[in-house]
Design a protein around this motif. Structure first.
Motif, PDB file in Angstrom:
ATOM      1  N   MET A  55       0.838  -1.079   0.408  1.00 38.81           N
ATOM      2  CA  MET A  55       0.579   0.269   0.085  1.00 38.81           C
ATOM      3  C   MET A  55       0.555   0.821   0.176  1.00 38.81           C
ATOM      4  O   MET A  55       1.720   1.643   1.336  1.00 38.81           O
ATOM      5  CB  MET A  55      -0.114   0.183   1.072  1.00 38.81           C
ATOM      6  CG  MET A  55      -1.729  -0.852   0.967  1.00 38.81           C
ATOM      7  SD  MET A  55      -3.188  -0.542   2.922  1.00 38.81           S
ATOM      8  CE  MET A  55      -3.698  -2.696   2.773  1.00 38.81           C
ATOM      9  N   SER A  56       0.485   1.937  -1.107  1.00 38.99           N
ATOM     10  CA  SER A  56       1.153   3.230  -0.952  1.00 38.99           C
ATOM     11  C   SER A  56       0.819   4.358   0.222  1.00 38.99           C
ATOM     12  O   SER A  56      -0.496   3.926   1.298  1.00 38.99           O
ATOM     13  CB  SER A  56       0.827   3.945  -2.226  1.00 38.99           C
ATOM     14  OG  SER A  56      -0.713   4.386  -2.287  1.00 38.99           O
ATOM     15  N   ARG A  57       0.821   5.527   0.639  1.00 42.76           N
ATOM     16  CA  ARG A  57       0.112   6.227   1.456  1.00 42.76           C
ATOM     17  C   ARG A  57      -0.316   6.267   1.726  1.00 42.76           C
ATOM     18  O   ARG A  57      -1.774   6.005   2.188  1.00 42.76           O
ATOM     19  CB  ARG A  57       1.231   7.720   1.518  1.00 42.76           C
ATOM     20  CG  ARG A  57       1.947   8.076   2.969  1.00 42.76           C
ATOM     21  CD  ARG A  57       3.004   9.594   3.636  1.00 42.76           C
ATOM     22  NE  ARG A  57       2.527  10.375   1.530  1.00 42.76           N
ATOM     23  CZ  ARG A  57       1.618  11.899   2.955  1.00 42.76           C
ATOM     24  NH1 ARG A  57       1.431  11.871   3.484  1.00 42.76           N
ATOM     25  NH2 ARG A  57       1.064  12.341   1.201  1.00 42.76           N
ATOM     26  N   ILE A  58      -1.504   7.221   0.367  1.00 44.94           N
ATOM     27  CA  ILE A  58      -2.596   7.274   0.688  1.00 44.94           C
ATOM     28  C   ILE A  58      -3.492   6.030   1.022  1.00 44.94           C
ATOM     29  O   ILE A  58      -4.775   6.399   1.445  1.00 44.94           O
ATOM     30  CB  ILE A  58      -2.882   8.360  -0.789  1.00 44.94           C
ATOM     31  CG1 ILE A  58      -4.619   8.808  -0.345  1.00 44.94           C
ATOM     32  CG2 ILE A  58      -2.679   7.789  -2.086  1.00 44.94           C
ATOM     33  CD1 ILE A  58      -4.599   9.759   0.172  1.00 44.94           C
ATOM     34  N   ILE A  59      -3.063   5.171   0.032  1.00 48.68           N
ATOM     35  CA  ILE A  59      -3.931   3.935   0.673  1.00 48.68           C
ATOM     36  C   ILE A  59      -4.350   3.435   1.889  1.00 48.68           C
ATOM     37  O   ILE A  59      -4.856   3.272   2.526  1.00 48.68           O
ATOM     38  CB  ILE A  59      -3.677   2.677  -0.739  1.00 48.68           C
ATOM     39  CG1 ILE A  59      -3.707   3.092  -1.897  1.00 48.68           C
ATOM     40  CG2 ILE A  59      -4.025   1.669  -0.225  1.00 48.68           C
ATOM     41  CD1 ILE A  59      -2.907   1.962  -3.119  1.00 48.68           C
ATOM     42  N   ARG A  60      -2.618   3.561   2.698  1.00 50.22           N
ATOM     43  CA  ARG A  60      -2.988   3.643   3.493  1.00 50.22           C
ATOM     44  C   ARG A  60      -4.179   4.191   4.894  1.00 50.22           C
ATOM     45  O   ARG A  60      -4.776   3.561   5.528  1.00 50.22           O
ATOM     46  CB  ARG A  60      -1.365   3.332   4.730  1.00 50.22           C
ATOM     47  CG  ARG A  60      -0.508   2.496   3.753  1.00 50.22           C
ATOM     48  CD  ARG A  60       0.905   2.655   4.721  1.00 50.22           C
ATOM     49  NE  ARG A  60       1.636   2.027   3.869  1.00 50.22           N
ATOM     50  CZ  ARG A  60       3.393   1.615   3.757  1.00 50.22           C
ATOM     51  NH1 ARG A  60       3.417   2.764   5.270  1.00 50.22           N
ATOM     52  NH2 ARG A  60       4.055   1.175   3.165  1.00 50.22           N
ATOM     53  N   MET A  61      -3.511   5.652   4.166  1.00 47.19           N
ATOM     54  CA  MET A  61      -4.391   6.510   5.195  1.00 47.19           C
ATOM     55  C   MET A  61      -5.742   6.704   4.894  1.00 47.19           C
ATOM     56  O   MET A  61      -6.648   5.905   5.639  1.00 47.19           O
ATOM     57  CB  MET A  61      -4.765   7.963   4.511  1.00 47.19           C
ATOM     58  CG  MET A  61      -2.884   8.472   5.548  1.00 47.19           C
ATOM     59  SD  MET A  61      -2.332  10.220   3.983  1.00 47.19           S
ATOM     60  CE  MET A  61      -3.672  11.201   3.701  1.00 47.19           C
ATOM     61  N   ASN A 109     -18.649   1.702  -4.843  1.00 42.76           N
ATOM     62  CA  ASN A 109     -18.782   2.822  -6.176  1.00 42.76           C
ATOM     63  C   ASN A 109     -17.673   3.789  -5.915  1.00 42.76           C
ATOM     64  O   ASN A 109     -16.678   3.981  -4.631  1.00 42.76           O
ATOM     65  CB  ASN A 109     -19.537   3.161  -6.554  1.00 42.76           C
ATOM     66  CG  ASN A 109     -19.708   3.834  -8.036  1.00 42.76           C
ATOM     67  OD1 ASN A 109     -18.995   3.616  -8.832  1.00 42.76           O
ATOM     68  ND2 ASN A 109     -21.855   4.274  -8.241  1.00 42.76           N
ATOM     69  N   ALA A 110     -16.683   4.307  -6.587  1.00 40.70           N
ATOM     70  CA  ALA A 110     -16.072   5.163  -6.736  1.00 40.70           C
ATOM     71  C   ALA A 110     -15.863   6.358  -7.436  1.00 40.70           C
ATOM     72  O   ALA A 110     -16.305   6.295  -8.778  1.00 40.70           O
ATOM     73  CB  ALA A 110     -14.644   4.829  -6.581  1.00 40.70           C
ATOM     74  N   THR A 123      -5.064   2.448  -9.522  1.00 37.28           N
ATOM     75  CA  THR A 123      -6.445   3.348  -9.768  1.00 37.28           C
ATOM     76  C   THR A 123      -7.164   4.567  -8.813  1.00 37.28           C
ATOM     77  O   THR A 123      -7.061   3.858  -7.726  1.00 37.28           O
ATOM     78  CB  THR A 123      -6.844   2.221 -10.790  1.00 37.28           C
ATOM     79  OG1 THR A 123      -7.322   0.955  -9.518  1.00 37.28           O
ATOM     80  CG2 THR A 123      -6.532   1.133 -11.405  1.00 37.28           C
ATOM     81  N   HIS A 124      -8.330   4.868  -8.856  1.00 35.68           N
ATOM     82  CA  HIS A 124      -8.919   6.182  -8.232  1.00 35.68           C
ATOM     83  C   HIS A 124      -9.661   5.034  -7.294  1.00 35.68           C
ATOM     84  O   HIS A 124      -9.984   5.562  -6.613  1.00 35.68           O
ATOM     85  CB  HIS A 124     -10.147   6.109  -9.126  1.00 35.68           C
ATOM     86  CG  HIS A 124      -8.568   7.916  -9.333  1.00 35.68           C
ATOM     87  ND1 HIS A 124      -7.942   7.836 -10.834  1.00 35.68           N
ATOM     88  CD2 HIS A 124      -8.850   8.975  -9.604  1.00 35.68           C
ATOM     89  CE1 HIS A 124      -7.350   8.978 -11.318  1.00 35.68           C
ATOM     90  NE2 HIS A 124      -7.712   9.601 -10.578  1.00 35.68           N
ATOM     91  N   ALA A 171     -10.277  13.058  -6.538  1.00 31.56           N
ATOM     92  CA  ALA A 171      -9.910  14.342  -7.329  1.00 31.56           C
ATOM     93  C   ALA A 171      -8.582  13.374  -7.844  1.00 31.56           C
ATOM     94  O   ALA A 171      -8.387  13.010  -8.962  1.00 31.56           O
ATOM     95  CB  ALA A 171      -9.620  15.462  -6.912  1.00 31.56           C
ATOM     96  N   TYR A 172      -7.747  13.496  -7.540  1.00 30.76           N
ATOM     97  CA  TYR A 172      -6.296  12.767  -7.989  1.00 30.76           C
ATOM     98  C   TYR A 172      -6.397  11.315  -8.042  1.00 30.76           C
ATOM     99  O   TYR A 172      -4.877  10.974  -8.407  1.00 30.76           O
ATOM    100  CB  TYR A 172      -5.648  13.897  -6.792  1.00 30.76           C
ATOM    101  CG  TYR A 172      -5.070  15.263  -6.868  1.00 30.76           C
ATOM    102  CD1 TYR A 172      -5.243  15.445  -7.969  1.00 30.76           C
ATOM    103  CD2 TYR A 172      -5.170  15.412  -5.896  1.00 30.76           C
ATOM    104  CE1 TYR A 172      -5.283  16.928  -7.639  1.00 30.76           C
ATOM    105  CE2 TYR A 172      -5.255  16.717  -5.473  1.00 30.76           C
ATOM    106  CZ  TYR A 172      -4.811  17.706  -6.677  1.00 30.76           C
ATOM    107  OH  TYR A 172      -4.685  19.155  -6.645  1.00 30.76           O
ATOM    108  N   GLY A 173      -6.633  10.614  -6.571  1.00 28.44           N
ATOM    109  CA  GLY A 173      -6.676   9.138  -6.985  1.00 28.44           C
ATOM    110  C   GLY A 173      -5.330   8.178  -6.175  1.00 28.44           C
ATOM    111  O   GLY A 173      -4.752   9.588  -5.219  1.00 28.44           O
ATOM    112  N   CYS A 174      -4.908   7.827  -6.641  1.00 22.70           N
ATOM    113  CA  CYS A 174      -3.199   6.879  -6.275  1.00 22.70           C
ATOM    114  C   CYS A 174      -2.257   7.625  -6.733  1.00 22.70           C
ATOM    115  O   CYS A 174      -1.505   7.115  -7.789  1.00 22.70           O
ATOM    116  CB  CYS A 174      -3.699   6.097  -5.931  1.00 22.70           C
ATOM    117  SG  CYS A 174      -4.652   5.087  -5.092  1.00 22.70           S
ATOM    118  N   LEU A 175      -1.938   8.897  -6.597  1.00 21.55           N
ATOM    119  CA  LEU A 175      -1.214   9.999  -7.361  1.00 21.55           C
ATOM    120  C   LEU A 175       0.429   8.883  -7.335  1.00 21.55           C
ATOM    121  O   LEU A 175       1.263   9.241  -7.866  1.00 21.55           O
ATOM    122  CB  LEU A 175      -0.725  10.970  -7.217  1.00 21.55           C
ATOM    123  CG  LEU A 175      -1.295  12.270  -7.647  1.00 21.55           C
ATOM    124  CD1 LEU A 175      -1.467  13.329  -6.898  1.00 21.55           C
ATOM    125  CD2 LEU A 175      -1.615  11.791  -8.949  1.00 21.55           C
TER     126      LEU A 175
END
Lengths: 357, 83
Positions: free
Chosen positions: A51-57, A132-133, A113-114, A82-86
């Motif tokens: 997991m990247s940082r945003i996924i963990r968060m 849904n996203a 992916t978003h 808006a940005y997804g997993c950048l």
């Protein structure tokens, strides 16, 4: 519908439900980064490594929210970004260039992916329900929230996990800085509104990020934060007059006037061009209302209204406005109804109405 | 083999795992390190990136990736073939 629980990772100490904004983190510069917890208590170590940082968060905020609500499996999971997993997107694209579009590592692609965070929450919970996203730029969170509200209203679900997730990475911060989005030089986040940005012609805002989740339910419970009464979005208004009309029609649709609103939370971000709209509205519509700002605490990002909703829910539940929010109203007044008005780059405007249960 | 272990840890982002924690003959998948199918793809990429070895026959995968030793043997055999 009711906000039963929340989970929030932000640039402030918000995770783990500490006393509501009792301490504030101050940032110098134009970038606010989230204060992250030790994820190992929430997420399996074998899963964390991918997991990247945003996924963990996102996953941790969602898990905290579900734990507080004592809901094992929600009837729906709806996310907005808006940005997804950048970070993973940047990694994947960089590898494409480095290795001449060959030898691409699968993990960054899969996780870029978003809908990754919503899907990851579903996988971890073994939840096969509606998932849904929404990727609608400055309306991403509002669209997710609207979907959740409709599912509840149409009795398609009794509990919905709704969340918003957006991150700022080195690459995106550089690009957005070059586009002139952010302030130049050293800026104290807590001083953002000390001098009126409009009066001094201050340019640019401060970058932010965050992951906030809400458990919405049809039925009330003894531990609810607040009621979510309404939501409205409008795109690219022609001027302040049109914005005023939207706000008035929103209040009219809920059969209330400004006298019925105890607090207005505005999305001022320290940029004169952006804040001019809020200042005008304070002179025309919010003349008698107490108003507070929030982006000095979380920064500006397309799904920042999720932080505002978290704040409004906590203000209503605790019955107090923390000092960090520079509340000018009487402390004796109980806050029972809050209006959030936000706009993102004067394109995506939204209104949220929250009240005490 | 120590270098290979370091490369595996980096490629798979195996947090809190040190090269000395991985035994030479320890199974990499399921009951050993607990790797899965996505990790298998990552290991194929590692072979290509680091050693320019392309795993042409997918059926060889389970045998090649059984342990660090089998991977090292495969690399040694194919590098000398490439030379």
């Amino acid at each position: 519908m009711y906000i039963r629980a929340t989970g929030n990772i932000s640039a402030q100490k918000t995770f783990g439900h500490p006393p509501f904004l009792a301490e504030t983190a101050e940032y110098t510069g134009n970038r606010l980064s989230c204060i992250e917890p030790d994820y190992k208590t929430f997420i399996d170590v074998k899963l964390i490594r991918r997991m990247s940082r945003i996924i963990r968060m996102g996953v941790a905020a969602a898990m905290e929210c579900l734990q507080e609500a004592d809901v094992k499996i929600p009837d729906a999971i709806v996310t907005g970004t808006a940005y997804g997993c950048l970070e993973d997107t940047g990694l994947f694209l960089t590898k494409m260039v480095e290795f001449n579009e060959e030898l691409l590592t699968p993990t960054a692609f899969i996780q870029s992916t978003h809908n990754t965070i919503g899907a990851q929450i579903g996988l971890m919970l073994q939840c096969n329900n509606y998932n849904n996203a929404f990727v609608h730029r400055g309306f991403s969170f509002e669209s997710a929230l609207l979907d959740g509200m409709l599912l509840l209203k149409e009795k398609e679900a009794a509990t919905v996990l709704v969340g918003a997730i957006d991150e700022i990475t080195n690459i995106s911060h550089t690009i957005l800085s070059r586009m002139g989005f952010y302030k130049q030089g050293a800026v104290s986040s807590l001083q953002l509104f000390k001098k009126n940005p409009v009066a001094i012609g201050s340019k640019g805002t401060i970058a932010g990020e965050g992951a906030a989740f809400f458990l919405l339910a049809n039925e009330p419970s003894s531990t609810d934060y607040a009621k979510l009464d309404g939501l409205k979005t409008f795109y690219k208004p022609q001027g302040v007059k049109e914005i005023e009309e939207h706000i008035l029609s929103f209040l009219d649709a809920h059969s209330i006037t400004f006298n019925d609103i105890d607090l207005v939370i505005t999305g001022k971000n320290g940029d004169a061009k952006s804040d001019e709209i809020f200042d005008r509205l304070q002179q025309t519509l919010f003349t008698k209302n107490n108003t507070i700002n929030y982006k000095h605490l979380c920064g500006e990002y397309p799904t920042a209204t999720a932080f505002a909703l978290w704040m409004a829910a906590n203000i209503i539940k605790s019955g107090a406005v923390p000092a960090a929010l520079e509340y000018s109203g009487s402390k004796e007044n109980t806050i029972k109804r809050v209006l959030i008005y936000n706009h993102y780059q004067n394109l995506h405007h939204s209104l949220l109405l929250i009240s005490a249960c | 083999m120590s270098d290979l272990k370091t490369q595996i840890i980096a490629q798979l982002n195996l947090q809190d795992v040190k090269p000395e924690d991985i035994a030479d003959d320890q199974p990499l998948f399921v009951e050993g390190l607990g790797l899965d199918s996505i990790d298998a793809l990552e290991l194929i990429v590692l072979l290509q990136q680091q050693y320019k070895i392309k795993l042409s026959n997918a059926e060889e995968g389970p045998k090649v990736f059984r342990s660090v030793r089998t991977m090292a043997e495969y690399i040694t055999a194919h590098q000398s073939r490439n030379v």
